[in-house]
Scaffold this motif. Structure first.
Motif, PDB file in Angstrom:
ATOM      1  N   MET A 265       0.956  -1.419  -0.299  1.00 48.08           N
ATOM      2  CA  MET A 265       0.048   0.008   0.022  1.00 48.08           C
ATOM      3  C   MET A 265       0.746   1.202   0.039  1.00 48.08           C
ATOM      4  O   MET A 265       2.259   1.670   0.320  1.00 48.08           O
ATOM      5  N   ARG A 266       0.616   2.396  -0.880  1.00 52.52           N
ATOM      6  CA  ARG A 266       0.966   3.585  -0.643  1.00 52.52           C
ATOM      7  C   ARG A 266       0.462   4.569   0.006  1.00 52.52           C
ATOM      8  O   ARG A 266      -0.448   4.829   0.885  1.00 52.52           O
ATOM      9  N   VAL A 267       1.443   5.479   1.213  1.00 51.88           N
ATOM     10  CA  VAL A 267       0.532   6.846   2.059  1.00 51.88           C
ATOM     11  C   VAL A 267       1.493   7.573   1.109  1.00 51.88           C
ATOM     12  O   VAL A 267       2.697   8.627   0.741  1.00 51.88           O
ATOM     13  N   PRO A 268      -0.184   8.880   1.083  1.00 55.06           N
ATOM     14  CA  PRO A 268      -0.848   8.209   1.230  1.00 55.06           C
ATOM     15  C   PRO A 268      -2.157   8.467   0.684  1.00 55.06           C
ATOM     16  O   PRO A 268      -3.211   8.288   0.700  1.00 55.06           O
ATOM     17  N   GLU A 269      -1.867   7.360  -0.501  1.00 51.54           N
ATOM     18  CA  GLU A 269      -2.237   7.661  -1.976  1.00 51.54           C
ATOM     19  C   GLU A 269      -3.727   6.364  -1.477  1.00 51.54           C
ATOM     20  O   GLU A 269      -4.964   6.156  -1.609  1.00 51.54           O
ATOM     21  N   ASP A 270      -3.346   4.876  -0.214  1.00 48.53           N
ATOM     22  CA  ASP A 270      -3.628   4.003   0.121  1.00 48.53           C
ATOM     23  C   ASP A 270      -4.465   4.337   1.828  1.00 48.53           C
ATOM     24  O   ASP A 270      -5.751   3.700   1.786  1.00 48.53           O
ATOM     25  N   LEU A 271      -3.839   4.994   1.928  1.00 55.71           N
ATOM     26  CA  LEU A 271      -3.513   5.531   3.654  1.00 55.71           C
ATOM     27  C   LEU A 271      -2.815   6.079   3.740  1.00 55.71           C
ATOM     28  O   LEU A 271      -2.209   6.534   3.659  1.00 55.71           O
ATOM     29  N   SER A 272      -4.176   7.369   4.452  1.00 55.93           N
ATOM     30  CA  SER A 272      -3.482   8.488   5.531  1.00 55.93           C
ATOM     31  C   SER A 272      -2.756   8.162   6.805  1.00 55.93           C
ATOM     32  O   SER A 272      -4.143   7.439   7.431  1.00 55.93           O
ATOM     33  N   VAL A 273      -2.160   9.138   6.743  1.00 56.88           N
ATOM     34  CA  VAL A 273      -1.095   8.598   8.812  1.00 56.88           C
ATOM     35  C   VAL A 273      -1.389   9.838   9.481  1.00 56.88           C
ATOM     36  O   VAL A 273      -0.283  11.091   8.414  1.00 56.88           O
ATOM     37  N   VAL A 274      -2.063  10.293  10.266  1.00 56.49           N
ATOM     38  CA  VAL A 274      -0.923  11.277  11.455  1.00 56.49           C
ATOM     39  C   VAL A 274      -0.451  10.799  12.601  1.00 56.49           C
ATOM     40  O   VAL A 274      -0.682  10.416  13.168  1.00 56.49           O
ATOM     41  N   GLY A 275       0.237  11.714  12.635  1.00 57.00           N
ATOM     42  CA  GLY A 275       0.854  10.867  14.297  1.00 57.00           C
ATOM     43  C   GLY A 275       0.880  12.316  15.408  1.00 57.00           C
ATOM     44  O   GLY A 275      -0.165  13.307  15.110  1.00 57.00           O
ATOM     45  N   PHE A 276       1.657  12.193  16.139  1.00 65.14           N
ATOM     46  CA  PHE A 276       1.403  13.016  17.305  1.00 65.14           C
ATOM     47  C   PHE A 276       2.687  13.245  18.159  1.00 65.14           C
ATOM     48  O   PHE A 276       3.729  12.501  18.316  1.00 65.14           O
ATOM     49  N   ASP A 277       3.319  14.662  18.339  1.00 68.58           N
ATOM     50  CA  ASP A 277       4.397  14.840  19.050  1.00 68.58           C
ATOM     51  C   ASP A 277       5.053  15.635  17.716  1.00 68.58           C
ATOM     52  O   ASP A 277       5.574  16.925  18.778  1.00 68.58           O
ATOM     53  N   ASP A 278       5.137  15.875  17.137  1.00 68.12           N
ATOM     54  CA  ASP A 278       6.684  16.937  16.478  1.00 68.12           C
ATOM     55  C   ASP A 278       7.460  16.351  16.291  1.00 68.12           C
ATOM     56  O   ASP A 278       8.096  17.256  16.615  1.00 68.12           O
ATOM     57  N   THR A 279       8.542  15.287  16.329  1.00 65.00           N
ATOM     58  CA  THR A 279       9.812  15.005  16.089  1.00 65.00           C
ATOM     59  C   THR A 279      10.468  15.076  15.571  1.00 65.00           C
ATOM     60  O   THR A 279       9.422  15.479  14.302  1.00 65.00           O
ATOM     61  N   SER A 280      11.801  14.896  15.367  1.00 69.71           N
ATOM     62  CA  SER A 280      12.407  14.611  14.629  1.00 69.71           C
ATOM     63  C   SER A 280      12.715  13.741  13.572  1.00 69.71           C
ATOM     64  O   SER A 280      12.301  13.648  11.987  1.00 69.71           O
ATOM     65  N   LEU A 281      11.539  12.309  14.158  1.00 70.23           N
ATOM     66  CA  LEU A 281      10.755  11.539  13.085  1.00 70.23           C
ATOM     67  C   LEU A 281      10.041  12.033  12.510  1.00 70.23           C
ATOM     68  O   LEU A 281       9.800  11.538  10.740  1.00 70.23           O
ATOM     69  N   ALA A 282       9.355  12.698  12.762  1.00 66.76           N
ATOM     70  CA  ALA A 282       8.114  12.809  11.471  1.00 66.76           C
ATOM     71  C   ALA A 282       8.447  13.677  10.391  1.00 66.76           C
ATOM     72  O   ALA A 282       8.332  12.974   8.839  1.00 66.76           O
ATOM     73  N   GLU A 283       9.569  14.359  10.303  1.00 70.27           N
ATOM     74  CA  GLU A 283      10.209  15.225   9.552  1.00 70.27           C
ATOM     75  C   GLU A 283      10.931  14.258   8.565  1.00 70.27           C
ATOM     76  O   GLU A 283      11.376  14.148   7.155  1.00 70.27           O
ATOM     77  N   MET A 284      11.939  13.174   9.313  1.00 72.86           N
ATOM     78  CA  MET A 284      12.797  12.007   8.864  1.00 72.86           C
ATOM     79  C   MET A 284      11.957  10.821   8.094  1.00 72.86           C
ATOM     80  O   MET A 284      12.719   9.981   7.205  1.00 72.86           O
ATOM     81  N   ALA A 285      10.095  10.258   8.257  1.00 72.59           N
ATOM     82  CA  ALA A 285       9.763   9.590   7.791  1.00 72.59           C
ATOM     83  C   ALA A 285       9.591   9.809   6.101  1.00 72.59           C
ATOM     84  O   ALA A 285      10.108  10.757   6.198  1.00 72.59           O
ATOM     85  N   SER A 286       9.041   8.721   5.665  1.00 73.28           N
ATOM     86  CA  SER A 286       8.994   8.929   3.894  1.00 73.28           C
ATOM     87  C   SER A 286       7.821   8.410   3.617  1.00 73.28           C
ATOM     88  O   SER A 286       7.410   6.866   3.696  1.00 73.28           O
ATOM     89  N   PRO A 287       6.301   8.868   3.777  1.00 74.06           N
ATOM     90  CA  PRO A 287       6.280  10.277   3.136  1.00 74.06           C
ATOM     91  C   PRO A 287       6.346  10.933   4.629  1.00 74.06           C
ATOM     92  O   PRO A 287       6.416  10.308   5.781  1.00 74.06           O
ATOM     93  N   PRO A 288       7.233  11.869   5.001  1.00 70.61           N
ATOM     94  CA  PRO A 288       7.331  13.224   5.581  1.00 70.61           C
ATOM     95  C   PRO A 288       5.831  13.411   6.324  1.00 70.61           C
ATOM     96  O   PRO A 288       4.859  13.073   5.376  1.00 70.61           O
ATOM     97  N   LEU A 289       6.287  13.149   7.665  1.00 70.22           N
ATOM     98  CA  LEU A 289       4.274  13.059   8.543  1.00 70.22           C
ATOM     99  C   LEU A 289       4.251  13.956   9.022  1.00 70.22           C
ATOM    100  O   LEU A 289       4.122  15.143   9.391  1.00 70.22           O
ATOM    101  N   THR A 290       2.186  14.045   8.317  1.00 72.47           N
ATOM    102  CA  THR A 290       2.146  14.532   9.108  1.00 72.47           C
ATOM    103  C   THR A 290       1.215  14.633  10.302  1.00 72.47           C
ATOM    104  O   THR A 290       1.452  13.795  10.605  1.00 72.47           O
ATOM    105  N   THR A 291       1.873  16.033  11.402  1.00 77.42           N
ATOM    106  CA  THR A 291       1.293  15.686  13.022  1.00 77.42           C
ATOM    107  C   THR A 291       1.524  16.324  13.271  1.00 77.42           C
ATOM    108  O   THR A 291       1.064  17.609  13.355  1.00 77.42           O
ATOM    109  N   VAL A 292       0.215  15.893  15.040  1.00 78.84           N
ATOM    110  CA  VAL A 292       0.493  17.316  15.929  1.00 78.84           C
ATOM    111  C   VAL A 292       1.406  17.849  16.956  1.00 78.84           C
ATOM    112  O   VAL A 292       1.834  17.112  17.579  1.00 78.84           O
ATOM    113  N   ARG A 293       1.832  18.816  16.562  1.00 79.72           N
ATOM    114  CA  ARG A 293       3.136  19.161  17.151  1.00 79.72           C
ATOM    115  C   ARG A 293       3.236  19.111  19.036  1.00 79.72           C
ATOM    116  O   ARG A 293       2.346  20.554  19.248  1.00 79.72           O
TER     117      ARG A 293
END
Length: 340
Positions: A265-293
């Motif tokens: 599956m492809r993100v976000p084409e097949d599945l959208s994902v939102v995180g929480f924290d906005d750590t450095s991990l969010a920017e390094m994710a593939s794809p970069p993560l939409t998140t709550v800071r």
């Protein structure tokens, strides 16, 4: 220096050099992450103004009091913990305090040992404190400040957190605005206060939109990559899987992305994902993560300042401080794929 003369402060040096107080603090403390020309300029001004760091300021009438704060964390040194610690350490450098970082063990008489070692207060990051722990701290006279508490704090405990409910509400509204209706929540421990607040924010947004929340769409776990990996696998195996997942933190979210990728599956084409924290991990994710800071460094600074005030015997009216969260939109979210 004359007895009544005003001492030069870090703010005075920063103003004269045209830099931040944090930059001057780094120079004073020998940190290497300052440009050479800036360092030279600040050092010249420190010498010119005869600035003395707090540790060197003393007289017979004014003894030195450099408070030492114990910072304890539990588990691994995740991005969340590391960024919070950075805020604590930077604030301590600015305020002339000393910080000692350790892993929480709660061995017998641990609080008494901290007092004997000269600690004035304790800051807990991701550490769990029982009534017995709190009683020992109280007997030892050590104040405690908890960062983002996992459980409802005792009235004797001061805490610093973020607007978790509002963050959960905002994250879910973002997915709803993109057109998603099948949205799952994959969170941390079910009894953790921060997790409950994020989940209730999610539920409130879904209810307001009239979107159904099947029981199978809300799954607790731990704030770990493994929870995202295994929890998402369970969600994607459902007869009607979600088109979007709101994860309780960035570690879980990255696990969700990997679980989707493992299924082709492809993100976000097949599945959208939102995180929480906005750590450095969010920017390094593939794809970069939409998140709550969460303002992690600011939360660390607020905890350090609260601990220092308590160590100095000050009365603080509010037992809990909440800092605002904000949605950071990157490329892990998009409208749901149209069904054939």
């Amino acid at each position: 220096m004359r007895p009544n003369a005003r001492r030069t402060t870090l703010a005075d040096i920063a103003r004269a050099a045209g830099v931040s107080v944090a930059t001057v603090s780094k120079v004073v403390n020998g940190r290497g992450d300052v440009a050479p020309h800036t360092r030279t300029r600040v050092q010249e001004l420190l010498h010119q103004h005869q600035y003395l760091a707090p540790v060197f300021r003393h007289s017979e009438a004014e003894p030195v009091d450099i408070p030492t704060i114990e910072v304890q964390f539990q588990g691994g040194l995740r991005s969340y913990v590391a960024e919070t610690l950075e805020g604590i350490i930077d604030s301590a450098a600015e305020l002339g305090a000393t910080v000692v970082v350790s892993k929480a063990t709660h061995a017998p008489h641990w609080a008494r040992d901290l007092v004997a070692a000269g600690r004035r207060a304790v800051i807990a990051v991701t550490s769990v404190y029982t009534a017995a722990h709190l009683n020992e701290l109280a007997r030892s006279g050590l104040p405690l400040v908890v960062l983002d508490p996992l459980h409802l704090p005792d009235s004797r405990v001061h805490s610093v957190g973020a607007t978790n409910f509002a963050g959960g509400l905002t994250a879910t509204r973002h997915l709803l605005s993109l057109g998603h209706r099948r949205i799952a929540y994959l969170g941390g421990p079910s009894m953790a206060v921060c997790n409950q607040a994020r989940m209730h924010g999610y539920r409130a947004a879904m209810e307001a939109e009239g979107a159904k929340v099947p029981e199978s769409y809300v799954r607790p776990g731990e704030f770990t990559y493994a929870t995202g990996l295994h929890g998402a696998a369970g969600l994607l195996d459902l007869p009607e899987p979600p088109t979007a997942v709101f994860a309780g933190n960035d570690d879980i979210a990255v696990g969700v992305i990997e679980a989707a990728r493992a299924r082709g599956m492809r993100v976000p084409e097949d599945l959208s994902v939102v995180g929480f924290d906005d750590t450095s991990l969010a920017e390094m994710a593939s794809p970069p993560l939409t998140t709550v800071r969460q303002p992690l460094r600011e939360m660390g600074g607020a905890a350090l300042r609260t601990a220092l005030r308590l160590a100095n015997g000050e009365t603080i009216e509010s037992h809990h401080i909440e800092l605002a969260t904000a949605l950071v939109v990157r490329t892990s979210t998009a409208p749901p794929r149209e069904e054939p």
